[in-house]
Design an enzyme around this catalytic site. Structure first.
Site: not given
Ligand code: ADP
Ligand code: ZN
Length: 589
Positions: A415-416, A193-194, A197-198, A419
């Protein structure tokens, strides 16, 4: 019910904030003080025409002339100002009890922010979007124009690269259709999460310059049978009316979880209907429509295989937790609109936020900004970030990994490194392209190698090498921490190694003692007891191989340590980093 309550609470907070701000503004402007320049102010102090100064931390300084009239000037916020004023017999009143305009604004702002945060956390807790519940027509399909580009997503370069093609497809679907190329209709983003992805899905829409439609899987899981399916059809009908677009389905697992047994009751039927509706809508696209569905999930392995088949969500892209470099990028990105004090070292913050997701990093800076506002400071100081750090870490769920200990990091690093190093030493034809100690959904850390094009036949020594590479993680742990401190981290490696070795002995006749016999055939013909023999042979050979690997690592301990240490420092190493470290070590002898 809860939702309605919070709605009122928020409205209340907002109204209160606005009212109090207005009230104090009104009071503040009541007796208009004379505005003077700072130079003038200094001159007047020298002339003894200033009687009193209210000292505070805002950017304006108020006070009274000897005749009692008020003035206002710029606050240099200089250390020692108070003393120098006192030395000139001016009364100095530290003015923190009497509220300032800015203070009102900042506290109102902070209150409003807290309100918003409470609101969103409540919203998440109930897992549903507003305005969707209980309505049969799906009103949540609101196309959004996003200006987000790949530049707004820090890190995840590989993911962006592979998405570039998708963007091109959305822009020029005819180009691909003409050649009969079937491009993905469905893409799954998976990762913690976070991780953005969105954000990444929005960036795909932004880069392609098409509308972005966002829904959540949980929107389709309803109490009434058939409602979910009809919403899916609704969603796609509306999406088609926009022409090209990106449809984003967050939490796809809510409707696409693996079907579990047959004991589940009605609820599952409903989900099947919904899922089938989704799949049939997706296969109903024309190839040149330019509609792409992106779904997000925290875990790929919980999804129903039906979803992942070719022609459906057949492109799977991992969105990873950021490593130190990406964390710095994310921090810089989100610090853009936040005034940071010179004492703030974002590189250090990036170092200290191992296993933080992008969302958490953003949250960290936001919390720090709120703390700074509460202090009525106009800049975010290093201490604000430290304090915010504890709030963010304490508030985060146990599930995520920001609590990982320093020891675990060391174990993963060795560990890594084991490998990777053994691969380089015994099978240099397999290029090690990336090593990391950042956990992925597949487990802690990881290393990836490019195995050269598949041969028709596997050689015995290649198979043994692959076993050695698998054992190298455990071997490195033993070497670095002692045999008593080996960990469970080698579970997958041992599984792979056992499988390969068993095949060598049981099917490929690669062991003297077990001979050229196929043990499955033997078993089926009633020779059950020979299995024990194989077991013993396997154990023996595995121990020998582990010993060889350990010796190899012992001889190259310097390299192992160097690799592990730089992994601890940089978290992710690519092929170039690896070359560099190994060369530097060799030159140093
Ligand atoms: P997910 O959908 O994976 O749960 P979100 O896209 O909702 O994550 O991310 C929440 C917020 O975190 C985004 O709106 C952004 O502000 C911040 N964030 C997360 N990843 C990044 C990233 N790689 N670069 C910049 N901001 C990010
Ligand atoms: Zn391993």
């Amino acid at each position: 019910m809860k939702k309605i309550k919070t709605k009122y609470i928020i409205a209340g907070i907002l109204i209160l904030a606005v009212l109090s701000a207005a009230f104090f503004l009104y009071r503040g402007t009541h007796s208009e003080p004379e505005k003077i320049s700072y130079n003038k102010f200094l001159q007047l102090t020298k002339e003894g025409k200033i009687q009193k100064v209210y000292l505070d931390n805002t950017d304006k300084l108020q006070g009274e002339y000897t005749d009692g009239e008020a003035f206002i000037t710029d606050n240099p916020r200089m250390e020692g100002l108070k003393e120098s004023l006192l030395l000139q017999n001016i009364v100095v009143e530290e003015k923190d009890q009497s509220l300032q305009k800015e203070q009102i604004f900042t506290s109102a702002f902070a209150l409003a922010l807290i309100g918003v945060v409470v609101y969103f956390s409540q919203k998440n807790a109930s897992g549903q979007k507003m305005g969707v519940i209980g309505k049969s027509s799906f009103n949540a399909v609101i196309p959004e124009k996003t200006n987000i580009s790949f530049d707004d997503v820090a890190g995840n370069e590989e993911a962006k690269e592979s998405l570039q093609e998708l963007v091109d497809f959305i822009k020029n679907p005819e180009k691909y259709a003409r050649l009969g190329a079937r491009l993905p209709r469905g893409v799954i983003f998976y990762g913690s999460p976070g991780t953005g992805k969105t954000l990444m899905a929005k960036a795909v829409a932004g880069e392609s310059n098409v509308p972005f439609i966002s829904v959540s899987g949980s929107d389709f899981v309803q109490v009434y049978v058939g409602l979910g399916a009809s919403r899916i059809r609704d969603l796609f009908k509306k999406a088609r009316s926009f022409g090209k677009c990106v449809i984003f389905i967050d939490e796809i697992d809510a409707l696409g979880k693996k079907r579990s047994g047959s004991l589940d009751s009605g609820g599952n039927d409903e989900r099947d209907q919904t899922l089938n509706a989704l799949l049939s809508e997706m296969s109903g696209f024309e190839d040149n429509e330019g509609i792409v569905v992106i779904a997000a999930t925290n875990r790929l392995d919980v999804l129903d295989e039906a979803l992942l088949r070719p022609g459906r969500f057949d492109r799977h892209i991992e969105i990873q937790l950021p490593d130190i470099r990406s964390r710095l990028k994310i921090l810089k990105l989100h610090a853009k609109n936040k005034p940071l004090d010179n004492g703030v070292d974002l590189e250090e913050v990036a170092q200290n936020t191992v296993y933080f997701s992008g969302a958490k990093l953003e949250n960290l800076l936001n919390e720090a900004a709120i703390l700074a506002a509460r202090r009525c400071s106009d800049k975010i100081h290093a201490e604000d970030i430290v304090k915010a750090f504890y709030t963010v870490v304490a508030g985060s769920e146990k599930k995520d990994r920001s609590g990982i200990s320093q020891e675990d990091r060391r174990v993963t690093a060795f560990h890594e490194a084991g490998h990777a190093l053994v691969t380089r030493l015994i099978a240099p034809e397999n290029r090690v392209t990336r090593i990391t100690i950042i956990p992925s959904t597949k487990g802690a850390g990881g290393f990836s190698m490019n195995i050269p094009p598949d041969r028709m036949y596997h050689r015995k020594r290649d198979m043994e090498n692959s076993i050695k590479i698998a054992l190298a993680g455990r071997a490195a742990e033993e070497l670095a921490f002692g045999t008593e401190n080996i960990t469970t981290g080698a579970a997958n490696d041992l599984e792979k190694a056992t499988e390969t070795l068993l095949n060598m002995f049981r099917r490929f006749g690669m062991n003297k003692r077990s001979g050229l016999l196929n043990y499955d055939v033997l078993y089926n013909n009633g020779f059950q007891q020979v299995q024990d023999e194989i077991l013993e042979e396997c154990r023996k050979r595995m121990d020998e191989l582990l010993k060889e690997v350990k010796n190899l690592l012992k001889e190259n301990k310097k390299l192992l340590v160097a690799l592990a240490e730089s992994l601890l420092l940089k978290e992710t190493l690519d092929e170039k980093d690896l070359d560099f470290i190994l060369q530097a070590c060799e030159q140093a002898g």
